[in-house]
Structure formats: structure tokens, C-alpha cells
Design a protein around this motif. Structure first.
Motif, PDB file in Angstrom:
ATOM      1  N   LEU A 146      13.009 -31.064  54.923  1.00  0.00           N
ATOM      2  CA  LEU A 146      11.606 -31.305  54.682  1.00  0.00           C
ATOM      3  C   LEU A 146      11.163 -32.178  53.702  1.00  0.00           C
ATOM      4  O   LEU A 146       9.932 -32.674  53.674  1.00  0.00           O
ATOM      5  N   THR A 147      12.175 -32.962  52.802  1.00  0.00           N
ATOM      6  CA  THR A 147      12.161 -33.860  52.153  1.00  0.00           C
ATOM      7  C   THR A 147      11.685 -34.955  52.864  1.00  0.00           C
ATOM      8  O   THR A 147      10.988 -35.965  52.503  1.00  0.00           O
ATOM      9  N   SER A 148      12.463 -35.296  53.802  1.00  0.00           N
ATOM     10  CA  SER A 148      12.286 -36.511  54.707  1.00  0.00           C
ATOM     11  C   SER A 148      10.869 -36.358  55.207  1.00  0.00           C
ATOM     12  O   SER A 148      10.113 -37.265  55.717  1.00  0.00           O
ATOM     13  N   VAL A 149      10.259 -35.202  55.873  1.00  0.00           N
ATOM     14  CA  VAL A 149       9.033 -35.022  56.398  1.00  0.00           C
ATOM     15  C   VAL A 149       7.981 -35.486  55.124  1.00  0.00           C
ATOM     16  O   VAL A 149       6.941 -36.104  55.503  1.00  0.00           O
ATOM     17  N   ALA A 203      -0.379 -31.111  53.485  1.00  0.00           N
ATOM     18  CA  ALA A 203      -0.718 -29.841  54.502  1.00  0.00           C
ATOM     19  C   ALA A 203       0.481 -29.887  55.783  1.00  0.00           C
ATOM     20  O   ALA A 203       0.640 -28.855  55.962  1.00  0.00           O
ATOM     21  N   ASP A 204       0.743 -31.261  56.013  1.00  0.00           N
ATOM     22  CA  ASP A 204       1.920 -31.246  56.976  1.00  0.00           C
ATOM     23  C   ASP A 204       3.316 -30.595  56.524  1.00  0.00           C
ATOM     24  O   ASP A 204       3.880 -29.972  57.499  1.00  0.00           O
ATOM     25  N   ILE A 231      10.231 -35.682  62.155  1.00  0.00           N
ATOM     26  CA  ILE A 231      10.480 -34.296  62.848  1.00  0.00           C
ATOM     27  C   ILE A 231      11.427 -34.501  63.908  1.00  0.00           C
ATOM     28  O   ILE A 231      11.015 -35.268  64.840  1.00  0.00           O
ATOM     29  N   GLY A 232      12.411 -34.170  64.033  1.00  0.00           N
ATOM     30  CA  GLY A 232      13.483 -34.352  65.118  1.00  0.00           C
ATOM     31  C   GLY A 232      13.274 -33.600  66.491  1.00  0.00           C
ATOM     32  O   GLY A 232      13.686 -33.819  67.525  1.00  0.00           O
ATOM     33  N   VAL A 278       5.032 -27.140  58.411  1.00  0.00           N
ATOM     34  CA  VAL A 278       6.325 -27.490  58.973  1.00  0.00           C
ATOM     35  C   VAL A 278       7.266 -26.598  58.342  1.00  0.00           C
ATOM     36  O   VAL A 278       8.063 -25.902  59.119  1.00  0.00           O
ATOM     37  N   SER A 279       7.240 -26.193  57.191  1.00  0.00           N
ATOM     38  CA  SER A 279       8.056 -25.405  56.173  1.00  0.00           C
ATOM     39  C   SER A 279       7.864 -23.884  56.815  1.00  0.00           C
ATOM     40  O   SER A 279       8.878 -23.168  57.096  1.00  0.00           O
TER      41      SER A 279
END
Length: 267
Positions: A238-241, A69-70, A249-250, A74-75
Motif C-alpha cells: 500500500l505504501t508503494s501505491v 482516494a486511490d 498495482i501488480g 485499493v486498501s
């Protein structure tokens, strides 16, 4: 001799927890190394190691349904199809979801097009689309079944047993009156189950770390392969998230949208 009863309890906690950890580790190893004779050989057939994870799959294997879901939130926010305010509210800008997960997020926000982010994350994580994603990963051997006894849960059990043994040992040593044995000797008896639990944790740390409640050993290998890929583009972000969660998220305002908590009302 009340301390003897406490010692029996300590051994029961330690033995049960360590046995559970051993069984979970054996089952994990068995599921990760199936008998090659059970499946026919197909030339040029893709294997699990050749499989590329999608963003949602990586998110589920790293953090479970809530991480999926996150990533969707974010996307959509990065593409300006969803507004995530630093006050903790989500507002739909484009009501057309591009996949099942995004449609679940929009449905979780509701027909009004606006909702608090926390309940949206909860409802989207429980959506049917996420359950289908999980079932597909389990079927592919990349995720552990929901009801299975994982190494991660067994390690938590051993940690709790170690704390229980220490508490029981401390209670036995501090018992008032005559214990029937020198107190250092009483403490030494409790040191044995404590050593068993701590030793099991050390072995598990060396042999089975990281402990994942979601990803199987095969899934963890694919996740490690993702972390070695070069960063810099939108998919890498998005992969790092997906792998690290919202702490990756920076952007301060976007991160604040997920971490915002309502302040208690003052009289």
C-alpha cells in the motif's frame, strides 16, 4: 523591424518566468529553514524528521487528493470490503468504513452501494476528510499551501516560456521580406532569452528536483525515507501505491479497474 517587437515579447516571457522560478525557490528555501530562535527549545520534543507518515499522508504528499482516494479504494479492495471490477465498477461489500477516508469513499459510492470508479475517485478526493488531512500536513510544514506558488508550477511556467521564445524566434527568422538585419543575427538575439530559460531549467533540475506540487522539502525527505524501507508485506504494498500510484498495482484485474474506459457506442 517587426522582429524587434517579437524579441521584446520573448524577453518578457523569459524574464517573467525565470523571476517567478527564483522567487518560488527562495520561498521554498526560507520555509524549509526557519529561524531556530523563533521557537523555544523543548528537550526530547519530536521533530518533523522523526515523524512517521501514515499511508494517507504519504499518498497526499506524493499525488495529492486523488492519490488518497486511490489508496483507500485499493486498501478496501484488498481486504474484500469493496469489490472493484475490471469493468470499472465499485461495489460496497462492508458499508462500515474504518476511518474518515473510507467513510468518504463509501459515501461517494452512494446509497445504492454501486457506482463507476472514476466519479467515486473524484468525489472522495474532494471530501472534507481529505481537506482536513491536507490542512494538517500544511500546518506541520510537510505540504505546500494550495494557493502558493510552488517550484513545480514555476518550472512549468519556464518550460512554457522556453517554447514561446523558440516559437517567436522561429517566426522572426522566417518573416518574409527584409528584416533589416541578417537572419542569423536575428536568430542569435532570440538565442539569448532561450539560453536564459534553458539555463534556469537546468539549475532548477540540479538544485530543486524533484518538483512536487504537494510536498514541501521536509515532506519530500520523509517520502524518500519511506522508499528505502523493506518491502514484502501488505503495508509495503500500500505504501508503494501511495508513492507511485496505481501503476504500482501488480494485480492485472485490480489495475484494470482503475484504467478501464468505456468504449464509444457504435451505430
Amino acid at each position: 523591424m517587426f522582429w524587434v517587437l517579437l524579441l521584446f515579447l520573448a524577453w518578457a516571457f523569459a524574464g517573467t518566468a525565470c523571476a517567478r522560478l527564483c522567487l518560488a525557490a527562495v520561498r521554498t528555501d526560507a520555509s524549509d529553514a526557519p529561524d531556530a530562535s523563533d521557537a523555544p527549545y523543548v528537550p526530547d520534543a519530536p521533530t518533523v524528521s522523526d515523524r512517521d507518515l501514515t499511508l494517507y499522508e504519504a499518498a497526499f504528499l506524493s499525488g495529492g487528493p486523488s492519490r488518497v482516494a486511490d489508496v483507500a479504494l485499493v486498501s478496501m479492495a484488498r481486504q474484500r470490503r469493496l469489490l472493484l471490477a475490471h469493468t470499472g465498477w465499485a461495489t460496497v461489500v462492508d458499508p462500515r468504513g474504518r476511518d474518515e477516508i473510507e467513510q468518504s469513499v463509501i459515501g461517494a459510492i452512494g446509497p445504492g452501494g454501486q457506482s463507476r470508479i472514476a466519479p467515486v475517485r473524484t468525489r472522495a478526493a474532494d471530501a472534507e476528510a481529505v481537506r482536513r488531512l491536507a490542512d494538517g500536513l500544511v500546518h506541520a510544514g510537510l505540504a505546500v499551501p494550495e494557493c502558493s506558488d510552488t517550484v513545480a508550477s514555476a518550472v512549468r511556467h519556464v518550460r512554457a516560456a522556453a517554447l514561446a521564445v523558440a516559437a517567436l524566434g522561429g517566426t522572426a527568422v522566417l518573416l518574409p521580406g527584409d528584416t533589416g538585419a541578417p537572419r542569423p543575427l536575428v536568430g542569435a538575439w532570440f538565442a539569448l532569452p532561450l539560453i536564459l530559460t534553458l539555463g534556469s531549467l537546468a539549475i532548477a533540475r540540479f538544485e530543486a528536483h524533484p518538483y512536487s506540487p504537494w510536498a514541501s522539502p521536509a515532506g519530500q525527505r520523509l517520502l524518500r525515507a519511506l522508499t528505502g524501507k523493506p518491502a514484502g508485506d501488505e503495508r509495503s504494498f500500500l505504501t508503494s501505491v501511495a508513492i507511485r500510484g496505481i501503476r504500482a498495482i501488480g494485480e492485472p484485474e485490480l489495475r484494470a479497474a482503475f484504467t478501464h474506459r468505456d468504449q464509444p457506442l457504435r451505430e
